[in-house]
Design a protein around this motif. Sequence first.
Motif, PDB file in Angstrom:
ATOM      1  N   GLU A  30       0.814  -1.214   0.000  1.00 38.92           N
ATOM      2  CA  GLU A  30       0.000   0.000   0.000  1.00 38.92           C
ATOM      3  C   GLU A  30       0.849   1.266   0.000  1.00 38.92           C
ATOM      4  O   GLU A  30       0.324   2.361  -0.209  1.00 38.92           O
ATOM      5  CB  GLU A  30      -0.919   0.011   1.225  1.00 38.92           C
ATOM      6  N   PRO A 137      -4.130   9.292   1.248  1.00 38.49           N
ATOM      7  CA  PRO A 137      -4.984   8.740   0.186  1.00 38.49           C
ATOM      8  C   PRO A 137      -4.923   9.623  -1.054  1.00 38.49           C
ATOM      9  O   PRO A 137      -4.750  10.853  -0.952  1.00 38.49           O
ATOM     10  CB  PRO A 137      -6.386   8.762   0.814  1.00 38.49           C
ATOM     11  N   LYS A 138      -5.069   9.018  -2.205  1.00 40.49           N
ATOM     12  CA  LYS A 138      -4.980   9.752  -3.470  1.00 40.49           C
ATOM     13  C   LYS A 138      -5.985  10.900  -3.533  1.00 40.49           C
ATOM     14  O   LYS A 138      -5.774  11.886  -4.265  1.00 40.49           O
ATOM     15  CB  LYS A 138      -5.186   8.809  -4.657  1.00 40.49           C
ATOM     16  N   THR A 149     -13.477  10.504   3.166  1.00 40.66           N
ATOM     17  CA  THR A 149     -12.120   9.958   3.170  1.00 40.66           C
ATOM     18  C   THR A 149     -11.486  10.082   4.556  1.00 40.66           C
ATOM     19  O   THR A 149     -11.590  11.119   5.221  1.00 40.66           O
ATOM     20  CB  THR A 149     -11.237  10.705   2.145  1.00 40.66           C
ATOM     21  N   TRP A 151      -8.152  10.516   6.463  1.00 37.77           N
ATOM     22  CA  TRP A 151      -6.845  11.057   6.096  1.00 37.77           C
ATOM     23  C   TRP A 151      -5.762  10.414   6.961  1.00 37.77           C
ATOM     24  O   TRP A 151      -5.247  11.011   7.903  1.00 37.77           O
ATOM     25  CB  TRP A 151      -6.854  12.573   6.230  1.00 37.77           C
ATOM     26  N   ARG A 532      -3.841   8.440  -8.990  1.00 41.59           N
ATOM     27  CA  ARG A 532      -3.498   9.729  -8.383  1.00 41.59           C
ATOM     28  C   ARG A 532      -3.222  10.764  -9.474  1.00 41.59           C
ATOM     29  O   ARG A 532      -3.651  11.921  -9.374  1.00 41.59           O
ATOM     30  CB  ARG A 532      -2.282   9.585  -7.465  1.00 41.59           C
TER      31      ARG A 532
END
Length: 774
Positions: A30, A137-138, A149, A151, A532
């Motif tokens: 990841e 995260p992208k 999201t 973070w 991304r």
Amino acid sequence: MKLAQALLCFGIVLFSACSGKAQKNFSKEEIVLIPEPKEMKLEKGNFRFTETTRFVVENERQKEIAGLLNSKFKSAAGWEMEVSEEVPESNFIQFTANTNIEKEAYRLRVDGEKVLLEAASASGFIYGLESIRQLLPKEIESEGKAGNTEWLIPQIQINDAPRYEWRGLMLDVSRHFFEKEYVLKVIDRLAFLKMNNLHLHLVDDQGWRIEIKEYPKLTEVGAFRVDQEDKAWNSRPVPEKGEKATYGGFYTQEEIKEIVGYAHKRGVNVVPEIEMPAHVMSAIAAYPELSCNESEIMVPSGGVWPITEIYCPGKESTFEFLENILLEVMELFPSKYIHVGGDEATRTNWESCPDCQRRIKEEDLAGTDELQSYFMKRIEKFLNENGRTLIGWDEILEGGLPEEAAVMSWRGIKGGWEASKEGHDVVMSPGSHVYFDHYQGSPDSEPKAFGGYTPLSKVYQFDPVVDSMSVAQKEHILGGQANLWSEYIPTNAHSEYMMFPRLVALSEVLWSPDEKLDWRDFSGRIQQMFPRLELMDINYATSAYNVTAEAETDLEKKKLRLKLKTEFPDSEIKYALGDEKLTPSSKTYTEPILLKKSAGLKAAVFEDGNIKGDTLLKDFRFHKAVAKKTKFKPGYDHRYTGQGKSTLVNVLRGTRNFHDGQWLGWLGEDVETEIDLGELSEIKSIKLGAMENQGSGIYYPVKITAFISKGGKEFSQIGEIKRAFKNNGNADLKDFEIKTEPVEARYIKLKVETYKGLPGNGKVWLFLDEIIVE
């Protein structure tokens, strides 16, 4: 009750800052960091950014740098973090200056309560922050609020520093002008990849792009050309004197200040290039007295070769002009290095110019080679007096290198090797690996490019240092740089396509330690980074997914053995033959494909049922001349030998990349080729495959005559094709066909006449790839 809360916070199931949200343990897969850090240790747990997270800084510059990440959170999360000099108990990201580590290095320590970032310089803090950005995260790249999201970044330790100090990109804004806003985007992307030099090619024949107060006509006249964008670059006629010039643009000095300031905030140095003595027709169009002949010319709209309209070094006024320009340039650009070009000067006019010849005599120079060296040494002295260092393309080596100059080596590594041996600093930018105006996939499916072939994997093989260098030489290699020339790149989207993802690969080979470079590992990370890049609104190329076919011909058994591959290891390739449709359920490629008869091939990489990249479409036609004996008169040139004598009868067709190994080449010669079919055969059609790429000196034949014979001694003509010459700025392929009523013959002879109309009796290339007999 308090004991129960403590157990919840610190027990087997961990929670973030006792907030009731479970900790996440990240896997190595990841972690997508490009370039790969020097040292990295992944630990269990995470740090969570929230509205209450605080930046802790020591000074205003650090506060400014913190704003780079804060602006991302403002767009994607809808909130910003407070910035202060006070350290809270937890939930903070702290900047700490540490002069004991390398200039551009940084140390990052992340645990569940805090993020500690140490660096010796502003650049180090920027690079550490960019690593945090990539760990997030992208969705941090989103322009609008990114929903729910979380973070999170992993608990991690990173010790990082670059391998090379010069990690650059050259952007040609002369051949096609790119607005300030696009240049600012490029700077953002360089910072994202920890690259630190943007080289702006501000001057060339086709446009002068920087406002100079002392000489207003440089932009009034030199920044605009007659709009011929509807024509191919190398087929644009010389503009008529007085034609309205509307295509172009320039940067005002205020815009230059904005670009330089924007770059400085992001750790990027902007290097200006003011070309001399050649590539300056835009300046001569504005001020004709700068040339030897003082001819009035227009700014050219397209390609110019050879470049003879250049500055006259015999006149003192030329140096006064250039010094005044450089004074204004140095006021705008704090860069240590000022690039002065120095390449591709055809010195024909110097040979007959009284001023130049007088200068050669007065300075006791051997000739025009040394006159160019005099030119560069004089400019170098002026720059040195003003605290700057001259850097130029490797042609500045000719006639003697200025004493303190640095060299940018583009014609391979030879110039850089020689300059480093003489004790000069060098930036390597060889056309073989880092010319991003070259194709990155098959020219048959890619947007128009200058030529060549530089796929993503080849960029990743680049190393500015070569084994044959001594230890002392290696110390003079500053690093490397990609060059994006823009003759064939008229738009922002096209520019991005040529730049990405190759710039990502370059960033890693210039930053990461040599022992960390691994194509298979990088392939996985770059594919994870693509989403991304999409959120960053970058029009990146997917060419690395494209399937290529390597074919081996068994001429005796008349069989083809096809090997399919892509640049990315472990990709799933599906293929279909003939009329079969290519679908997710098509055959999976596992071993070479054998063909014994004509067939079309379709192949592509599939991921989750969807095609990635382009679909390969190839036709393999078995015809009557396949594997038959061939003779050539004269023999083909040793530089373009294809697959040898079988090239024209091996079923394999060449692409627009004339280096693909499927072309036979002849230079300036008419060609006669003869095929022995082995037995009497009925003939209805003869096709000859040829290429035209006039920019590279390759021209279609102007006449093809076909003859046949039953016994091989007496030949009779059965047809001919005459083709009038046409200007063509594209790279094109064509099968020239001669049809006939059915006739029987064993031998076929083709006489192919080349174009001979170049000025000065110049020679052109003839490129042939197949003779198809049916």
